[in-house]
Structure formats: structure tokens, C-alpha cells
Design a protein around this motif. Structure first.
Motif, PDB file in Angstrom:
ATOM      1  N   PRO A  98      85.458   2.667  72.765  1.00 35.98           N
ATOM      2  CA  PRO A  98      85.540   1.838  71.545  1.00 35.98           C
ATOM      3  C   PRO A  98      84.209   1.219  71.125  1.00 35.98           C
ATOM      4  O   PRO A  98      83.949   1.047  69.927  1.00 35.98           O
ATOM      5  N   LEU A  99      83.348   0.923  72.105  1.00 35.08           N
ATOM      6  CA  LEU A  99      82.078   0.269  71.779  1.00 35.08           C
ATOM      7  C   LEU A  99      81.073   1.195  71.107  1.00 35.08           C
ATOM      8  O   LEU A  99      80.130   0.718  70.465  1.00 35.08           O
ATOM      9  N   ILE A 100      81.254   2.511  71.235  1.00 32.35           N
ATOM     10  CA  ILE A 100      80.293   3.415  70.588  1.00 32.35           C
ATOM     11  C   ILE A 100      80.805   3.953  69.256  1.00 32.35           C
ATOM     12  O   ILE A 100      80.064   4.627  68.535  1.00 32.35           O
ATOM     13  N   ILE A 101      82.042   3.649  68.906  1.00 31.00           N
ATOM     14  CA  ILE A 101      82.603   4.142  67.633  1.00 31.00           C
ATOM     15  C   ILE A 101      81.765   3.690  66.431  1.00 31.00           C
ATOM     16  O   ILE A 101      81.464   4.509  65.551  1.00 31.00           O
ATOM     17  N   PRO A 102      81.337   2.405  66.367  1.00 30.39           N
ATOM     18  CA  PRO A 102      80.484   2.000  65.233  1.00 30.39           C
ATOM     19  C   PRO A 102      79.166   2.780  65.180  1.00 30.39           C
ATOM     20  O   PRO A 102      78.674   3.098  64.092  1.00 30.39           O
ATOM     21  N   ILE A 103      78.609   3.126  66.345  1.00 29.29           N
ATOM     22  CA  ILE A 103      77.358   3.892  66.366  1.00 29.29           C
ATOM     23  C   ILE A 103      77.621   5.319  65.881  1.00 29.29           C
ATOM     24  O   ILE A 103      76.832   5.873  65.098  1.00 29.29           O
ATOM     25  N   LEU A 104      78.738   5.922  66.322  1.00 28.73           N
ATOM     26  CA  LEU A 104      79.086   7.273  65.865  1.00 28.73           C
ATOM     27  C   LEU A 104      79.245   7.297  64.342  1.00 28.73           C
ATOM     28  O   LEU A 104      78.830   8.255  63.684  1.00 28.73           O
ATOM     29  N   GLU A 105      79.840   6.248  63.789  1.00 25.96           N
ATOM     30  CA  GLU A 105      80.011   6.170  62.341  1.00 25.96           C
ATOM     31  C   GLU A 105      78.669   6.041  61.642  1.00 25.96           C
ATOM     32  O   GLU A 105      78.413   6.686  60.618  1.00 25.96           O
ATOM     33  N   GLU A 106      77.799   5.210  62.209  1.00 20.92           N
ATOM     34  CA  GLU A 106      76.469   5.011  61.621  1.00 20.92           C
ATOM     35  C   GLU A 106      75.636   6.292  61.673  1.00 20.92           C
ATOM     36  O   GLU A 106      74.936   6.635  60.725  1.00 20.92           O
ATOM     37  N   VAL A 107      75.738   7.029  62.783  1.00 20.15           N
ATOM     38  CA  VAL A 107      74.962   8.244  62.964  1.00 20.15           C
ATOM     39  C   VAL A 107      75.558   9.417  62.178  1.00 20.15           C
ATOM     40  O   VAL A 107      74.877  10.381  61.876  1.00 20.15           O
ATOM     41  N   GLY A 108      76.852   9.334  61.858  1.00 19.34           N
ATOM     42  CA  GLY A 108      77.496  10.376  61.064  1.00 19.34           C
ATOM     43  C   GLY A 108      78.311  11.370  61.857  1.00 19.34           C
ATOM     44  O   GLY A 108      78.680  12.429  61.349  1.00 19.34           O
ATOM     45  N   PHE A 109      78.633  11.045  63.124  1.00 22.71           N
ATOM     46  CA  PHE A 109      79.378  11.971  63.975  1.00 22.71           C
ATOM     47  C   PHE A 109      80.831  11.553  64.199  1.00 22.71           C
ATOM     48  O   PHE A 109      81.513  12.173  65.011  1.00 22.71           O
ATOM     49  N   SER A 110      81.302  10.541  63.488  1.00 25.38           N
ATOM     50  CA  SER A 110      82.684  10.095  63.702  1.00 25.38           C
ATOM     51  C   SER A 110      83.690  11.157  63.259  1.00 25.38           C
ATOM     52  O   SER A 110      84.750  11.320  63.863  1.00 25.38           O
ATOM     53  N   GLY A 111      83.363  11.923  62.214  1.00 31.82           N
ATOM     54  CA  GLY A 111      84.253  12.991  61.756  1.00 31.82           C
ATOM     55  C   GLY A 111      84.354  14.116  62.769  1.00 31.82           C
ATOM     56  O   GLY A 111      85.435  14.668  62.990  1.00 31.82           O
ATOM     57  N   GLU A 125      70.607  -0.643  75.167  1.00 31.70           N
ATOM     58  CA  GLU A 125      70.061   0.554  75.818  1.00 31.70           C
ATOM     59  C   GLU A 125      71.167   1.367  76.489  1.00 31.70           C
ATOM     60  O   GLU A 125      71.195   2.601  76.390  1.00 31.70           O
ATOM     61  N   GLN A 126      72.111   0.676  77.151  1.00 33.95           N
ATOM     62  CA  GLN A 126      73.229   1.365  77.797  1.00 33.95           C
ATOM     63  C   GLN A 126      74.156   2.007  76.759  1.00 33.95           C
ATOM     64  O   GLN A 126      74.633   3.128  76.946  1.00 33.95           O
ATOM     65  N   LEU A 127      74.416   1.288  75.665  1.00 30.88           N
ATOM     66  CA  LEU A 127      75.252   1.825  74.592  1.00 30.88           C
ATOM     67  C   LEU A 127      74.639   3.088  74.002  1.00 30.88           C
ATOM     68  O   LEU A 127      75.326   4.093  73.793  1.00 30.88           O
ATOM     69  N   ASP A 128      73.327   3.032  73.744  1.00 27.80           N
ATOM     70  CA  ASP A 128      72.644   4.183  73.151  1.00 27.80           C
ATOM     71  C   ASP A 128      72.662   5.381  74.096  1.00 27.80           C
ATOM     72  O   ASP A 128      72.881   6.517  73.662  1.00 27.80           O
ATOM     73  N   ALA A 129      72.440   5.141  75.388  1.00 26.69           N
ATOM     74  CA  ALA A 129      72.434   6.233  76.368  1.00 26.69           C
ATOM     75  C   ALA A 129      73.809   6.896  76.446  1.00 26.69           C
ATOM     76  O   ALA A 129      73.926   8.124  76.457  1.00 26.69           O
ATOM     77  N   HIS A 130      74.864   6.080  76.482  1.00 26.96           N
ATOM     78  CA  HIS A 130      76.227   6.608  76.535  1.00 26.96           C
ATOM     79  C   HIS A 130      76.531   7.394  75.254  1.00 26.96           C
ATOM     80  O   HIS A 130      77.134   8.476  75.301  1.00 26.96           O
ATOM     81  N   CYS A 131      76.101   6.848  74.122  1.00 27.87           N
ATOM     82  CA  CYS A 131      76.363   7.492  72.830  1.00 27.87           C
ATOM     83  C   CYS A 131      75.616   8.826  72.721  1.00 27.87           C
ATOM     84  O   CYS A 131      76.163   9.805  72.217  1.00 27.87           O
ATOM     85  N   ARG A 132      74.384   8.877  73.225  1.00 25.97           N
ATOM     86  CA  ARG A 132      73.629  10.136  73.211  1.00 25.97           C
ATOM     87  C   ARG A 132      74.361  11.213  74.011  1.00 25.97           C
ATOM     88  O   ARG A 132      74.460  12.361  73.586  1.00 25.97           O
TER      89      ARG A 132
END
Length: 204
Positions: A6-19, A124-131
Motif C-alpha cells: 500500500p505504501l508504494i501505490i502513490p509512487i506507482l501512480e506518480e511514475v505511471g505504472f499503476s495501470g 530510500e527504502q520506499l524507492d528501493a522497494h518500488c524499483r
């Protein structure tokens, strides 16, 4: 890939990969994909139906996957110290010859070893997990090769700055690979096909 944290969903949306993340639930209909490949014509990159020709367009990709179809080309260097890159930007260290094969990393290992997020993770941890998650989506859903079990770490270099990642034309790269893989699949000796089968199926 599993459900995104759930914590990376906003980042996925911002980056454009939520779809793209929503496609993890789509079960591929292999009979449908095979039928479409049989009427695909490599010379024109179109499907030949009894009623005429049609094809998947960049507009279809943008509408169905929510990916950008203009912007920077999806290209990157292929010579890096990949172990160091993974350690720095994914927070995990693959083993050469086992989880790291040349410049490709095994998707199963990536899924099982993604950096676990604590209750209150740092940026930093959020970004690493999201990558790690996006890399898994690229190799498993968006642009899988015909083996379907590895992803090229070239894409990791485009995920270093997640705020810049959205500027790349992921949609056109996805469509170009799907076209190429369908052309290859028309070869009688070909038994497997890479590319975004989920896009092909949802378009159909």
C-alpha cells in the motif's frame, strides 16, 4: 508479481505504472493469443480479419495501460557492475550465476527477495522497494522475453530517479516489443512468445 505494498501505490501512480500493476490479475487466454498470432501479418504489422485489417496502436496502449507513448526513448547502458547496482538501488544483492545471469536477474528471485518495508520506512527504502516492484512488472508483464523468467537490468538504470522515470516512453517500447514478438511467433518453429500478452488480450 504480488499485490503492491500500500505504501508504494502513490509512487506507482506518480511514475505511471499503476495501470500495469492491475494486469497482474489478468489470466492470459492462450487460445485467443494463438488465434491472433495466426492472423498476424509481419509485413504490414496488422491482423487480417475477414472484415479487413486492424492493429494495436499507441493510443490503445495509452488508454489500456495508462503508459506514456511519447517522451524519452527506453534505452540504457548494458555494461554496469550489476551486483553493485542492485545493492545500491534495490537494497538486495543477487548472486552471479544463480540469481544474476549476465545482465539479467531472475524474476522469481526478485519477487522472493524484494526489500521488506518496515512500518515506517524511509524514502530510500520506499524507492528501493518500488524499483524492485516496477522491474518485476517490466519483466513479468510489460516486456517479458519468451522465457518469461528473467528481466534485463538495463531497465534498472531508468528507475534510479523515479521522478524522471515517468518521462520515458514505456508505452511505445511495450508496443514495439509486442510487434517484434508477434512477428517472431509467426515462425512455424517458434513455440513461445514474449511481449505483453495482457495488452494483446485486453485489446482483443
Amino acid at each position: 508479481m504480488p499485490e503492491p505494498h500500500p505504501l508504494i501505490i502513490p509512487i506507482l501512480e506518480e511514475v505511471g505504472f499503476s495501470g500495469v500493476a492491475k494486469l497482474i490479475h489478468l489470466k492470459v487466454d492462450h487460445a485467443l493469443i494463438t488465434a491472433l498470432v495466426e492472423i498476424w501479418r509481419p509485413k504490414t504489422h496488422t491482423f487480417h480479419f475477414p472484415t479487413g485489417e486492424c492493429t494495436i496502436t499507441l493510443e490503445d496502449v495509452a488508454l489500456q495501460l495508462g503508459l506514456r507513448v511519447d517522451g524519452l526513448p527506453v534505452i540504457g547502458p548494458t555494461l554496469y557492475d550489476w551486483e553493485e547496482m542492485c545493492s545500491t538501488y534495490l537494497g538486495i544483492m543477487p548472486v552471479k550465476g544463480e540469481s544474476l545471469i549476465g545482465s539479467m536477474i531472475k524474476l522469481k528471485w526478485l519477487r522472493e527477495n524484494m526489500l521488506e518495508l518496515p512500518e515506517e520506512p524511509s524514502q530510500e527504502q520506499l524507492d528501493a522497494h518500488c524499483r524492485s516492484y516496477i522491474l518485476g512488472l517490466i519483466g513479468g508483464v510489460l516486456m517479458p522475453d519468451k522465457t518469461g523468467n528473467k528481466v534485463h537490468l538495463m531497465y534498472l538504470s531508468l528507475l534510479i530517479n523515479l521522478r524522471r522515470t515517468r518521462r520515458y516512453s514505456w508505452g511505445s517500447a511495450c508496443l514495439a516489443m509486442l510487434y517484434r514478438e508477434m512477428c517472431r511467433a509467426t515462425n512455424v518453429s517458434s513455440k513461445t512468445m514474449g511481449g505483453c500478452a495482457s495488452l494483446l488480450q485486453s485489446w482483443a
